[in-house]
Design a protein around this motif. Structure first.
Motif, PDB file in Angstrom:
ATOM      1  N   SER A 120      32.684   6.060 -63.509  1.00 56.29           N
ATOM      2  CA  SER A 120      31.245   5.968 -63.340  1.00 56.29           C
ATOM      3  C   SER A 120      30.634   4.826 -64.153  1.00 56.29           C
ATOM      4  N   LYS A 121      31.380   4.282 -65.117  1.00 57.52           N
ATOM      5  CA  LYS A 121      30.900   3.147 -65.906  1.00 57.52           C
ATOM      6  C   LYS A 121      31.666   1.871 -65.575  1.00 57.52           C
ATOM      7  N   GLY A 122      32.596   1.948 -64.628  1.00 50.25           N
ATOM      8  CA  GLY A 122      33.476   0.823 -64.329  1.00 50.25           C
ATOM      9  C   GLY A 122      32.833  -0.254 -63.466  1.00 50.25           C
ATOM     10  N   GLU A 123      33.610  -1.287 -63.202  1.00 58.33           N
ATOM     11  CA  GLU A 123      33.155  -2.444 -62.437  1.00 58.33           C
ATOM     12  C   GLU A 123      33.263  -2.240 -60.927  1.00 58.33           C
ATOM     13  N   ASN A 124      34.234  -1.466 -60.473  1.00 60.78           N
ATOM     14  CA  ASN A 124      34.489  -1.298 -59.051  1.00 60.78           C
ATOM     15  C   ASN A 124      33.404  -0.415 -58.424  1.00 60.78           C
ATOM     16  N   MET A 125      32.615  -1.010 -57.537  1.00 61.81           N
ATOM     17  CA  MET A 125      31.479  -0.297 -56.942  1.00 61.81           C
ATOM     18  C   MET A 125      31.910   0.902 -56.090  1.00 61.81           C
ATOM     19  N   VAL A 126      33.026   0.765 -55.371  1.00 57.49           N
ATOM     20  CA  VAL A 126      33.502   1.860 -54.525  1.00 57.49           C
ATOM     21  C   VAL A 126      33.950   3.033 -55.391  1.00 57.49           C
ATOM     22  N   ALA A 131      33.121   8.363 -57.661  1.00 65.14           N
ATOM     23  CA  ALA A 131      33.067   9.132 -58.906  1.00 65.14           C
ATOM     24  C   ALA A 131      31.710   9.817 -59.059  1.00 65.14           C
ATOM     25  N   LYS A 132      30.647   9.079 -58.798  1.00 63.80           N
ATOM     26  CA  LYS A 132      29.319   9.672 -58.932  1.00 63.80           C
ATOM     27  C   LYS A 132      29.128  10.802 -57.930  1.00 63.80           C
ATOM     28  N   HIS A 133      29.656  10.638 -56.750  1.00 67.93           N
ATOM     29  CA  HIS A 133      29.545  11.692 -55.738  1.00 67.93           C
ATOM     30  C   HIS A 133      30.279  12.955 -56.201  1.00 67.93           C
ATOM     31  N   ILE A 134      31.459  12.777 -56.768  1.00 69.80           N
ATOM     32  CA  ILE A 134      32.267  13.919 -57.202  1.00 69.80           C
ATOM     33  C   ILE A 134      31.591  14.676 -58.344  1.00 69.80           C
ATOM     34  N   VAL A 135      31.271  13.960 -59.410  1.00 68.99           N
ATOM     35  CA  VAL A 135      30.722  14.620 -60.600  1.00 68.99           C
ATOM     36  C   VAL A 135      29.231  14.873 -60.450  1.00 68.99           C
ATOM     37  N   LEU A 136      28.510  13.864 -59.970  1.00 70.27           N
ATOM     38  CA  LEU A 136      27.069  14.014 -59.876  1.00 70.27           C
ATOM     39  C   LEU A 136      26.675  15.133 -58.917  1.00 70.27           C
ATOM     40  N   GLY A 137      27.421  15.271 -57.846  1.00 67.05           N
ATOM     41  CA  GLY A 137      27.127  16.363 -56.916  1.00 67.05           C
ATOM     42  C   GLY A 137      27.189  17.717 -57.587  1.00 67.05           C
ATOM     43  N   ARG A 138      28.179  17.891 -58.430  1.00 67.80           N
ATOM     44  CA  ARG A 138      28.314  19.173 -59.142  1.00 67.80           C
ATOM     45  C   ARG A 138      27.243  19.325 -60.222  1.00 67.80           C
ATOM     46  N   MET A 139      26.925  18.237 -60.896  1.00 66.91           N
ATOM     47  CA  MET A 139      25.889  18.303 -61.928  1.00 66.91           C
ATOM     48  C   MET A 139      24.523  18.585 -61.291  1.00 66.91           C
TER      49      MET A 139
END
Length: 167
Positions: A120-126, A131-139
């Protein structure tokens, strides 16, 4: 008093000038705006909550007061606030429960969560988007879909947990 103690009450005398100065300086950097929603569940006697409420009132945000402060996190999904104030201990407790839920699903789930937090802090946009979808969805299931930020104060916050929330 300090939570969990039966000793003499501890407190501090705040002058009107000090309180006004704190409110004005907080407003200068506050993200709160008219039309947004704030959830209040800390005791109003807590200075962190009181300042947030004053800033919210002046900013024109809608304020939802939790009837029972102990149920604050459980009504987040109902209220769908844009912001709320919390003390670090409460956020650390929620994060610990969130992490335990992942850990209880086994090695693969635990690995996915750690990967997602790192990406979620990395350079690769994909990778970041996945990552944001996986964790952020749960949060978002915990905090609500409209949450933009959490106003934290009253004590120091564990840096590792703070970075995980930021990620």
């Amino acid at each position: 008093t300090t939570p969990g103690t039966g000793g003499l009450p501890k407190g501090v005398a705040l002058s009107n000038k000090a309180l006004t100065s704190t409110i004005l300086s907080t407003m200068a950097v506050s993200p709160l705006r008219r039309g947004q929603t704030v959830l209040s569940f800390l005791p109003i006697s807590h200075i962190m909550e009181r300042i947030m409420l004053y800033v919210a009132m002046v900013s024109g945000t809608d304020i939802h007061l939790a009837e029972n402060p102990r149920h604050g996190f459980s009504i987040l999904r109902q209220v769908q606030p844009h912001y709320f104030a919390s003390v670090p201990r409460s956020l650390e407790s929620v994060f610990t429960k969130f992490k335990l839920a992942w850990d209880n699903h086994g090695y693969f789930s635990r690995s996915v969560m750690h990967w997602a937090l790192a990406q979620s802090k990395g350079e690769n946009m994909v990778s970041r988007a996945v990552a944001k979808h996986i964790v952020l969805g749960r949060m978002k299931r915990i905090f609500g879909r409209r949450l933009k930020g959490i106003l934290v104060g009253g004590a120091g916050m564990n840096i590792a947990i703070l970075q995980s929330y930021e990620a």
